[in-house]
Design a protein around this motif. Sequence first.
Motif, mmCIF file in Angstrom:
data_model
loop_
_atom_site.group_PDB
_atom_site.id
_atom_site.type_symbol
_atom_site.label_atom_id
_atom_site.label_comp_id
_atom_site.label_asym_id
_atom_site.label_seq_id
_atom_site.Cartn_x
_atom_site.Cartn_y
_atom_site.Cartn_z
ATOM 1 N N ARG A 43 0.827 -1.218 0.000
ATOM 2 C CA ARG A 43 0.000 0.000 0.000
ATOM 3 C C ARG A 43 0.854 1.258 0.000
ATOM 4 O O ARG A 43 1.812 1.382 0.766
ATOM 5 N N ASP A 44 0.499 2.182 -0.872
ATOM 6 C CA ASP A 44 1.222 3.452 -1.011
ATOM 7 C C ASP A 44 0.702 4.428 0.034
ATOM 8 O O ASP A 44 -0.286 5.126 -0.191
ATOM 9 N N THR A 45 1.370 4.487 1.169
ATOM 10 C CA THR A 45 0.893 5.331 2.271
ATOM 11 C C THR A 45 1.224 6.807 2.070
ATOM 12 O O THR A 45 0.733 7.649 2.817
ATOM 13 N N THR A 46 2.043 7.138 1.077
ATOM 14 C CA THR A 46 2.401 8.546 0.845
ATOM 15 C C THR A 46 1.821 9.093 -0.458
ATOM 16 O O THR A 46 2.085 10.232 -0.828
ATOM 17 N N ALA A 47 1.051 8.273 -1.185
ATOM 18 C CA ALA A 47 0.372 8.702 -2.412
ATOM 19 C C ALA A 47 1.331 9.235 -3.466
ATOM 20 O O ALA A 47 0.995 10.133 -4.235
ATOM 21 N N TYR A 48 2.523 8.679 -3.539
ATOM 22 C CA TYR A 48 3.499 9.152 -4.523
ATOM 23 C C TYR A 48 3.469 8.333 -5.810
ATOM 24 O O TYR A 48 3.925 8.806 -6.859
ATOM 25 N N LEU A 49 2.970 7.097 -5.749
ATOM 26 C CA LEU A 49 3.082 6.197 -6.882
ATOM 27 C C LEU A 49 2.207 6.606 -8.070
ATOM 28 O O LEU A 49 2.633 6.489 -9.223
ATOM 29 N N GLY A 50 1.011 7.090 -7.801
ATOM 30 C CA GLY A 50 0.089 7.436 -8.872
ATOM 31 C C GLY A 50 0.694 8.357 -9.927
ATOM 32 O O GLY A 50 0.687 8.036 -11.126
ATOM 33 N N PRO A 51 1.226 9.504 -9.525
ATOM 34 C CA PRO A 51 1.825 10.418 -10.511
ATOM 35 C C PRO A 51 2.999 9.806 -11.266
ATOM 36 O O PRO A 51 3.183 10.076 -12.454
ATOM 37 N N PRO A 276 6.105 12.757 5.184
ATOM 38 C CA PRO A 276 4.841 13.166 5.788
ATOM 39 C C PRO A 276 5.014 14.059 7.016
ATOM 40 O O PRO A 276 4.212 14.972 7.239
ATOM 41 N N ALA A 277 6.063 13.812 7.802
ATOM 42 C CA ALA A 277 6.279 14.628 9.003
ATOM 43 C C ALA A 277 6.615 16.071 8.656
ATOM 44 O O ALA A 277 6.294 16.997 9.408
ATOM 45 N N THR A 278 7.269 16.274 7.494
ATOM 46 C CA THR A 278 7.616 17.638 7.097
ATOM 47 C C THR A 278 6.394 18.424 6.622
ATOM 48 O O THR A 278 6.470 19.647 6.473
ATOM 49 N N HIS A 279 5.303 17.718 6.383
ATOM 50 C CA HIS A 279 4.057 18.375 5.965
ATOM 51 C C HIS A 279 3.009 18.289 7.067
ATOM 52 O O HIS A 279 1.807 18.351 6.802
ATOM 53 N N THR A 337 12.124 12.584 -4.159
ATOM 54 C CA THR A 337 11.517 13.908 -4.018
ATOM 55 C C THR A 337 10.004 13.855 -3.827
ATOM 56 O O THR A 337 9.437 14.711 -3.147
ATOM 57 N N GLU A 338 9.354 12.836 -4.397
ATOM 58 C CA GLU A 338 7.898 12.754 -4.290
ATOM 59 C C GLU A 338 7.432 11.803 -3.197
ATOM 60 O O GLU A 338 6.327 11.955 -2.683
ATOM 61 N N GLY A 339 8.245 10.810 -2.870
ATOM 62 C CA GLY A 339 7.797 9.814 -1.897
ATOM 63 C C GLY A 339 8.621 9.732 -0.638
ATOM 64 O O GLY A 339 8.254 9.023 0.298
ATOM 65 N N SER A 340 9.765 10.429 -0.608
ATOM 66 C CA SER A 340 10.682 10.374 0.543
ATOM 67 C C SER A 340 11.227 8.968 0.777
ATOM 68 O O SER A 340 11.609 8.632 1.898
#
Length: 420
Positions: A43-51, A276-279, A337-340
Amino acid sequence: MVRRAVAALAALLVAGCSGMADTGGAPSPGTGGTGPITLAIGRDTTAYLGPLLDRWNRAHPSERVTLLELPEAADEQRAQMVANLQAHSDVYDVLGLDVVWTAEFADAGWIVPLDRSLFPLDKLLKGVADTAIYRDKLWAAPYLSNAGLLYYRSDILKKEHMKPPRTWAELRDEATRLSAKYKIGGYAGQFLPYEGLTVNFAEAVQSAGGSIISPDARRVTMDLGTARTALDFLVGGVRDGWIPREALTYKEEESRLAFQEGRLVFARNWPHAYGPATHSPLAGRFAVTRLPGLNGPGSSSLGGLNLAISAFSKRQKSALDFIRYFTGRDNQRLVLTEGSFPPVWAELYDDPALIKRFPYLPVLKEAILSARPRPVTADYNQVSLVISSAVSGALNLSKPVDETVADLKQQLGEVIQPGG
């Protein structure tokens, strides 16, 4: 016997390819089979994979990739993949494999070997490519690397004139004092009984100077005294309260949220928790460092993800082309850069622009290079279950540490010894 009684769990490299299963006549990658494909991955918990997948799909409309998200926990991912592959299903084309599964999947005939010349293995971080190689064949392409880090509240430590802990004693002292003063948890890792707990225990043992099983998985190398010291450090944290009891239910996501929401002073987690922590409201108030050890910086278990092609895929050429693209340098930069997530290309860790944006990169590189791979054994899933079950009993204070490590060593011997 333990071998027969233990159920499957997630993680490690296995042994032997003489027992390769029948692949049903699937084409060799690169020789045929094109069209739409699927990517089965956790599961992509950071939503980076879609783009990132959209970039491929726009350029390859006739070979679109569909994301099939598996559960977050590695154990559950493996269980779903194994069920699919044992049925010789062609639903999965590209498999996102934990680095510890390479040999097992190769041995079972579930994935196909790749041509080394198609991948820039010499440009990857030292040791990363080895996780995809088994019996001198490349079975997958390294996609992500990983090493555990210690996340800490830099604002609190600065206010209290404390430095990040380098040793267990320092971690114990700071977690105890700050937990009491700020009324939040002191420290947490991944302590639910699953592969994450096996990793946390393995890191404690090797950070105390020991090991559990030899690299070839033929001997139990766990010294009882060292293992006792490692386990007592964790058990003592629960017993004394600087590890909250709630942490015994944590996997990666639970521990990430607990730290990110300000409920912990310190947390062990993978690098993906950084972005995610940086946001979050915690932005600018936390930092990361190496895991502490008994007498100085500790050692992480080497983690990561490799991309392999299912032996039962009917579109293996498209799958191969996708893997080459997705593990290329440009996409690897986006992975960071997109998924950390930690890329596998070594040069990205020395890029000044990336270091400015991700100040933890030098620490992460050091952590990865000092990390230890888990043993190469066909019985790793059984090994992991035995470890996590035993350690969980001790953390729940239901079994003494001395008795736990003695029983654990015996059980491990039964698992890895022929006829056990």
